[in-house]
Design a protein around this motif. Structure first.
Motif, PDB file in Angstrom:
ATOM      1  N   SER A 251      29.703  32.407  21.947  1.00  0.00           N
ATOM      2  CA  SER A 251      30.972  32.074  22.756  1.00  0.00           C
ATOM      3  C   SER A 251      30.977  31.535  23.911  1.00  0.00           C
ATOM      4  O   SER A 251      31.842  30.533  24.607  1.00  0.00           O
ATOM      5  CB  SER A 251      31.792  33.494  22.785  1.00  0.00           C
ATOM      6  OG  SER A 251      31.163  34.469  23.613  1.00  0.00           O
ATOM      7  N   ILE A 252      30.010  31.906  24.870  1.00  0.00           N
ATOM      8  CA  ILE A 252      29.767  31.477  26.325  1.00  0.00           C
ATOM      9  C   ILE A 252      29.370  30.114  26.060  1.00  0.00           C
ATOM     10  O   ILE A 252      29.784  29.081  26.968  1.00  0.00           O
ATOM     11  CB  ILE A 252      28.616  32.251  26.839  1.00  0.00           C
ATOM     12  CG1 ILE A 252      29.025  33.747  27.145  1.00  0.00           C
ATOM     13  CG2 ILE A 252      28.522  31.766  28.308  1.00  0.00           C
ATOM     14  CD1 ILE A 252      30.411  33.948  27.677  1.00  0.00           C
ATOM     15  N   LYS A 253      28.516  29.665  25.189  1.00  0.00           N
ATOM     16  CA  LYS A 253      28.128  28.315  24.890  1.00  0.00           C
ATOM     17  C   LYS A 253      29.488  27.299  24.466  1.00  0.00           C
ATOM     18  O   LYS A 253      29.452  26.320  25.292  1.00  0.00           O
ATOM     19  CB  LYS A 253      27.143  28.121  23.924  1.00  0.00           C
ATOM     20  CG  LYS A 253      25.828  28.600  24.028  1.00  0.00           C
ATOM     21  CD  LYS A 253      24.999  28.467  22.893  1.00  0.00           C
ATOM     22  CE  LYS A 253      23.395  29.016  22.993  1.00  0.00           C
ATOM     23  NZ  LYS A 253      22.676  28.515  21.925  1.00  0.00           N
ATOM     24  N   ASP A 254      30.322  27.941  23.702  1.00  0.00           N
ATOM     25  CA  ASP A 254      31.605  27.110  23.383  1.00  0.00           C
ATOM     26  C   ASP A 254      32.463  27.001  24.756  1.00  0.00           C
ATOM     27  O   ASP A 254      33.177  25.928  25.121  1.00  0.00           O
ATOM     28  CB  ASP A 254      32.242  27.867  22.422  1.00  0.00           C
ATOM     29  CG  ASP A 254      31.742  28.084  21.005  1.00  0.00           C
ATOM     30  OD1 ASP A 254      30.625  27.010  20.955  1.00  0.00           O
ATOM     31  OD2 ASP A 254      32.022  28.741  20.356  1.00  0.00           O
ATOM     32  N   ALA A 255      32.583  28.115  25.566  1.00  0.00           N
ATOM     33  CA  ALA A 255      33.199  28.089  26.672  1.00  0.00           C
ATOM     34  C   ALA A 255      32.509  27.051  27.984  1.00  0.00           C
ATOM     35  O   ALA A 255      33.336  26.385  28.473  1.00  0.00           O
ATOM     36  CB  ALA A 255      33.332  29.451  27.444  1.00  0.00           C
ATOM     37  N   MET A 256      31.337  27.082  27.856  1.00  0.00           N
ATOM     38  CA  MET A 256      30.670  26.013  28.782  1.00  0.00           C
ATOM     39  C   MET A 256      30.944  24.739  28.355  1.00  0.00           C
ATOM     40  O   MET A 256      30.913  23.897  29.104  1.00  0.00           O
ATOM     41  CB  MET A 256      29.372  26.589  28.839  1.00  0.00           C
ATOM     42  CG  MET A 256      28.773  27.778  29.507  1.00  0.00           C
ATOM     43  SD  MET A 256      27.052  28.241  29.415  1.00  0.00           S
ATOM     44  CE  MET A 256      26.386  26.960  30.174  1.00  0.00           C
ATOM     45  N   GLU A 257      30.727  24.406  27.044  1.00  0.00           N
ATOM     46  CA  GLU A 257      31.128  23.121  26.598  1.00  0.00           C
ATOM     47  C   GLU A 257      32.440  22.593  26.842  1.00  0.00           C
ATOM     48  O   GLU A 257      32.665  21.591  27.274  1.00  0.00           O
ATOM     49  CB  GLU A 257      30.683  22.937  25.007  1.00  0.00           C
ATOM     50  CG  GLU A 257      29.115  23.097  24.932  1.00  0.00           C
ATOM     51  CD  GLU A 257      28.966  23.100  23.180  1.00  0.00           C
ATOM     52  OE1 GLU A 257      30.012  23.181  22.661  1.00  0.00           O
ATOM     53  OE2 GLU A 257      27.867  23.249  22.896  1.00  0.00           O
ATOM     54  N   LYS A 258      33.323  23.420  26.781  1.00  0.00           N
ATOM     55  CA  LYS A 258      34.918  23.053  27.175  1.00  0.00           C
ATOM     56  C   LYS A 258      35.059  23.006  28.449  1.00  0.00           C
ATOM     57  O   LYS A 258      35.566  22.030  28.898  1.00  0.00           O
ATOM     58  CB  LYS A 258      35.734  24.287  26.531  1.00  0.00           C
ATOM     59  CG  LYS A 258      36.031  24.382  25.063  1.00  0.00           C
ATOM     60  CD  LYS A 258      36.791  25.452  24.649  1.00  0.00           C
ATOM     61  CE  LYS A 258      36.929  25.707  23.110  1.00  0.00           C
ATOM     62  NZ  LYS A 258      37.728  26.877  22.827  1.00  0.00           N
TER      63      LYS A 258
END
Length: 355
Positions: A169-176
């Motif tokens: 989830s943190i990876k997705d947020a960082m990508e966004k």
């Protein structure tokens, strides 16, 4: 026969004893020797001898720098996020005796010490600092491990973080977030480009308008100067020629048809000098026939009475005009009015008639 067997047994014992006495140690190795169960000495690389059945090799230690990669370990950051960190450790044994007797398994001890130290260091940092401060983490780990493993006869040369894996989830947020930052920079650059383009376009339009206005101004100035010079030339030519009333009357008669040629001309202002010029024109031709008589004619009486009373009262002059666009047609009659531009001609005419 028995003697031969004894000799053979003694030779075998000597060979076995010689084999157990001589020890060849390879390069970058160290053998720890115990005598009767206690530490005796450390054998270095080369040919060495020991006492058979009394001395024994306790441990064979590798003195080269070794690399150990540990499995990913879960670590909690300061902002309560669980990350998995892989570490790589570079160490070297400097004291074979201490590495043998001070710690049972120095590899396992180094691994556990690395995990605990890593958790202490990462626990005081947030995720962003953890991802961007690898050099700082490596330096802190190396300092703690080198100090703790010094008594074990081990020197820690380097500690590297091989991978830091945050949750999905943190990876997705960082990508966004990264995508949003890139879109923001792209929008800013696009807006800057549009603004610069509009500024340059406005500057170009401004310069074009200024140059156009300058050209029109200079053109109007030149046209006005040309008209002024033409009027001055005509004025000088008229005064140098000193025209008589007959010429002025003839010019008036030639100008009248041109007044009716315009499409929008329905009303005309005719100077009062026109009728006087016509009278002078007629009297110029009539005086030649009647100059022998002494009785003044009607024209002379009107001229005399006009000079005494001022400008003559002229009857309405009727001039035909072209039909208007709205269908209204027919002549209009107006009373002559004195034009300011012909006052000098009237003075010249008065001087001529007075003469």
């Amino acid at each position: 026969m028995i003697l031969i067997i004894v000799v053979a047994v003694v030779a075998a014992v000597m060979v076995v004893g010689f084999g157990r006495t001589v020890r060849i140690v390879p390069q970058a190795r160290a053998y720890v020797v115990e005598r009767l169960g206690s530490y005796s000495r450390t054998l270095d690389a080369g040919l060495n001898s020991v006492v058979p059945f009394i001395d024994r090799i306790r441990a064979r230690v590798d003195l080269r720098e070794q690399v150990v990669s540990f499995a990913p370990q879960p670590v909690i950051t300061e902002d309560n996020l669980v990350v998995h960190i892989d570490t790589v450790l570079y160490f070297q044994v400097t004291d074979p005796r201490a590495a043998t007797y001070e710690i049972a398994n120095f590899i396992q001890a180094i691994e556990q010490l690395t995990v605990t130290t890593l958790r202490n260091v990462i626990g005081g940092m947030d995720l962003e600092s953890t991802l961007t401060s690898r050099e700082q983490i490596n330096a802190e780990l190396r300092g703690v491990l080198d100090e703790a493993t010094g008594k074990w006869g081990i020197r820690v040369n380097r500690v590297e973080l091989k991978a830091i894996d945050p949750p999905g989830s943190i990876k997705d947020a960082m990508e966004k977030q990264l995508r949003a930052e890139r879109d923001k920079r792209a929008a800013i650059l696009t807006a800057e480009g549009v603004r610069q383009s509009q500024i340059l376009t406005a500057e170009g339009a401004k310069q074009s308008a200024i140059l156009t206005a300058e050209g029109e101004r200079q053109s109007q100035v030149l046209v006005a100067q040309g008209q002024a010079e033409a009027i001055g030339t005509v004025f000088e030519a008229i005064h140098r020629g000193r025209p008589d009333p007959e010429l002025l009357a003839y010019q008036y008669l030639q100008t009248l048809p041109k007044l009716a040629n315009g499409d929008g001309n329905h009303t005309w202002l005719i100077p009062s000098e026109l009728t006087r010029a016509l009278d002078a024109f007629a009297s110029g031709f009539g005086d030649r026939r009647t100059e022998q008589t002494s009785t003044p004619g009607p024209a002379a009486l009107r001229e005399a009475s006009g000079e005494a009373a001022g400008a003559p009262q002229m009857p309405p002059v009727v001039i035909p005009a072209r039909p208007a666009a709205d269908g209204a047609a027919g002549p209009r009659s107006i009373r002559g009015e004195q034009a300011p531009g012909t006052q000098h001609l009237e003075r010249d005419d008065a001087r001529r008639t007075g003469r």
